[in-house]
Design a protein around this motif. Structure first.
Motif, mmCIF file in Angstrom:
data_model
loop_
_atom_site.group_PDB
_atom_site.id
_atom_site.type_symbol
_atom_site.label_atom_id
_atom_site.label_comp_id
_atom_site.label_asym_id
_atom_site.label_seq_id
_atom_site.Cartn_x
_atom_site.Cartn_y
_atom_site.Cartn_z
ATOM 1 N N THR A 144 -14.136 5.614 -32.242
ATOM 2 C CA THR A 144 -15.403 5.216 -31.613
ATOM 3 C C THR A 144 -15.330 3.819 -31.023
ATOM 4 O O THR A 144 -15.833 3.572 -29.927
ATOM 5 C CB THR A 144 -16.562 5.305 -32.631
ATOM 6 O OG1 THR A 144 -16.563 6.617 -33.195
ATOM 7 C CG2 THR A 144 -17.897 5.068 -31.962
ATOM 8 N N LEU A 145 -14.693 2.889 -31.733
ATOM 9 C CA LEU A 145 -14.591 1.517 -31.217
ATOM 10 C C LEU A 145 -13.804 1.487 -29.916
ATOM 11 O O LEU A 145 -14.188 0.823 -28.953
ATOM 12 C CB LEU A 145 -13.928 0.589 -32.249
ATOM 13 C CG LEU A 145 -14.651 0.371 -33.580
ATOM 14 C CD1 LEU A 145 -14.006 -0.784 -34.337
ATOM 15 C CD2 LEU A 145 -16.131 0.110 -33.406
ATOM 16 N N SER A 155 -15.356 -9.346 -36.480
ATOM 17 C CA SER A 155 -15.758 -9.231 -37.882
ATOM 18 C C SER A 155 -16.631 -7.987 -38.056
ATOM 19 O O SER A 155 -17.183 -7.469 -37.079
ATOM 20 C CB SER A 155 -16.561 -10.474 -38.295
ATOM 21 O OG SER A 155 -17.832 -10.479 -37.643
ATOM 22 N N ASN A 156 -16.749 -7.515 -39.300
ATOM 23 C CA ASN A 156 -17.594 -6.346 -39.569
ATOM 24 C C ASN A 156 -19.013 -6.542 -39.050
ATOM 25 O O ASN A 156 -19.614 -5.640 -38.472
ATOM 26 C CB ASN A 156 -17.624 -6.051 -41.080
ATOM 27 C CG ASN A 156 -16.477 -5.156 -41.497
ATOM 28 O OD1 ASN A 156 -15.453 -5.103 -40.820
ATOM 29 N ND2 ASN A 156 -16.639 -4.448 -42.598
ATOM 30 N N GLU A 157 -19.530 -7.747 -39.255
ATOM 31 C CA GLU A 157 -20.896 -8.055 -38.826
ATOM 32 C C GLU A 157 -21.031 -7.945 -37.300
ATOM 33 O O GLU A 157 -22.004 -7.385 -36.783
ATOM 34 C CB GLU A 157 -21.258 -9.471 -39.284
ATOM 35 C CG GLU A 157 -22.737 -9.786 -39.160
ATOM 36 C CD GLU A 157 -23.076 -11.168 -39.718
ATOM 37 O OE1 GLU A 157 -23.874 -11.855 -39.065
ATOM 38 O OE2 GLU A 157 -22.520 -11.549 -40.772
ATOM 39 N N GLU A 158 -20.035 -8.468 -36.589
ATOM 40 C CA GLU A 158 -20.048 -8.412 -35.113
ATOM 41 C C GLU A 158 -19.909 -6.972 -34.621
ATOM 42 O O GLU A 158 -20.574 -6.573 -33.658
ATOM 43 C CB GLU A 158 -18.919 -9.275 -34.545
ATOM 44 C CG GLU A 158 -19.144 -10.764 -34.693
ATOM 45 C CD GLU A 158 -17.912 -11.588 -34.352
ATOM 46 O OE1 GLU A 158 -18.086 -12.663 -33.740
ATOM 47 O OE2 GLU A 158 -16.781 -11.164 -34.695
ATOM 48 N N ILE A 159 -19.050 -6.192 -35.295
ATOM 49 C CA ILE A 159 -18.877 -4.783 -34.927
ATOM 50 C C ILE A 159 -20.185 -4.025 -35.123
ATOM 51 O O ILE A 159 -20.605 -3.247 -34.259
ATOM 52 C CB ILE A 159 -17.730 -4.138 -35.746
ATOM 53 C CG1 ILE A 159 -16.375 -4.666 -35.258
ATOM 54 C CG2 ILE A 159 -17.775 -2.605 -35.633
ATOM 55 C CD1 ILE A 159 -15.185 -4.251 -36.092
ATOM 56 N N ARG A 197 -21.120 3.039 -37.866
ATOM 57 C CA ARG A 197 -21.958 2.020 -38.520
ATOM 58 C C ARG A 197 -21.873 2.145 -40.025
ATOM 59 O O ARG A 197 -21.803 1.149 -40.757
ATOM 60 C CB ARG A 197 -23.410 2.154 -38.049
ATOM 61 C CG ARG A 197 -23.643 1.611 -36.656
ATOM 62 C CD ARG A 197 -25.007 1.959 -36.125
ATOM 63 N NE ARG A 197 -26.047 1.159 -36.719
ATOM 64 C CZ ARG A 197 -27.346 1.307 -36.446
ATOM 65 N NH1 ARG A 197 -27.737 2.232 -35.593
ATOM 66 N NH2 ARG A 197 -28.252 0.538 -37.017
ATOM 67 N N ASP A 198 -21.890 3.389 -40.531
ATOM 68 C CA ASP A 198 -21.756 3.607 -41.974
ATOM 69 C C ASP A 198 -20.434 3.043 -42.492
ATOM 70 O O ASP A 198 -20.385 2.412 -43.557
ATOM 71 C CB ASP A 198 -21.821 5.115 -42.293
ATOM 72 C CG ASP A 198 -23.224 5.690 -42.091
ATOM 73 O OD1 ASP A 198 -24.175 4.892 -42.008
ATOM 74 O OD2 ASP A 198 -23.337 6.922 -41.995
ATOM 75 N N LYS A 199 -19.378 3.261 -41.718
ATOM 76 C CA LYS A 199 -18.034 2.800 -42.116
ATOM 77 C C LYS A 199 -17.996 1.282 -42.234
ATOM 78 O O LYS A 199 -17.426 0.730 -43.180
ATOM 79 C CB LYS A 199 -17.007 3.277 -41.083
ATOM 80 C CG LYS A 199 -15.591 2.816 -41.364
ATOM 81 C CD LYS A 199 -14.648 3.272 -40.254
ATOM 82 C CE LYS A 199 -13.268 2.681 -40.411
ATOM 83 N NZ LYS A 199 -12.367 3.058 -39.315
#
Length: 202
Positions: A144-145, A155-159, A197-199
């Motif tokens: 997906t990315l 970072s996870n937050e940015e993703i 998003r869950d990941k």
């Protein structure tokens, strides 16, 4: 010359998996036909020969692993204008979408080309989304990315922030589409984004 370079880029995407699918070849041929329709007589004949030779040469180079995209993009940057560069990236996306399946190797090449040609990110997004809506996005084989052009180095937050923006955009689009394949595909995109998003929410 810039159109011949675009054919090289389209062929690189088509050959990302080592094979030229019939549907991908057809996209390239139809693109050539659309250009030739603007010409007549000797000019049309000369261009047709040039483009057909480019198709053969780029196929053979890609097959042998010698199609150098950096050089192709460098030359297109030197001789092409912004519109011609956008057309090349649009062709790359059409080739990617030709078989209806998302291939990570194809997306990787497209992102690389867009970077090399310095394509505006918002314009790239428009070109990409126009083709994504036609795709059969199977969750099992989609990164997906990669599909959405989100760097995994964030970072996870940015993703999560980027995925949230994509979710809002695709949700809005879903509500404007009538029943049919495009609406189904928009829903699949929302499902993919939700799973991603869950990941990254963990």
């Amino acid at each position: 010359k810039s159109q011949a370079l675009a054919i090289n880029i389209g062929m690189a995407v088509a050959m990302a998996d080592g094979n030229l699918d019939d549907s991908e070849g057809l996209v390239l041929k139809n693109w050539i036909k659309s250009i030739l329709s603007n010409y007549t007589g000797e000019k049309e004949k000369s261009l047709k020969e040039t483009f057909n030779n480019t198709m053969r040469e780029s196929y053979n180079l890609a097959k042998s692993g010698n199609l150098k995209l950096e050089e192709v993009c460098k030359e297109l940057n030197e001789i092409g204008d912004t519109a011609q560069k956008y057309h090349a990236v649009e062709l790359a996306h059409k080739v990617m979408a030709a078989d209806g399946i998302v291939d990570q190797r194809e997306m990787k090449i497209i992102h690389s080309v867009a970077d090399l040609l310095d394509i505006d990110s918002s314009e790239l997004e428009k070109i990409r989304d126009k083709q994504i809506i036609k795709l059969n996005t199977n969750p099992k084989d989609v990164d997906t990315l990669s599909l959405l052009g989100i760097s995994p180095s964030l970072s996870n937050e940015e993703i999560i922030d980027e995925l949230k923006k994509e979710f809002i955009k695709w949700n809005g689009r879903l509500n404007t589409l009538g029943d049919g394949k495009e609406k189904d595909n928009a829903q699949k995109m929302l499902d993919l984004i939700g799973k991603a998003r869950d990941k990254y929410n963990k």
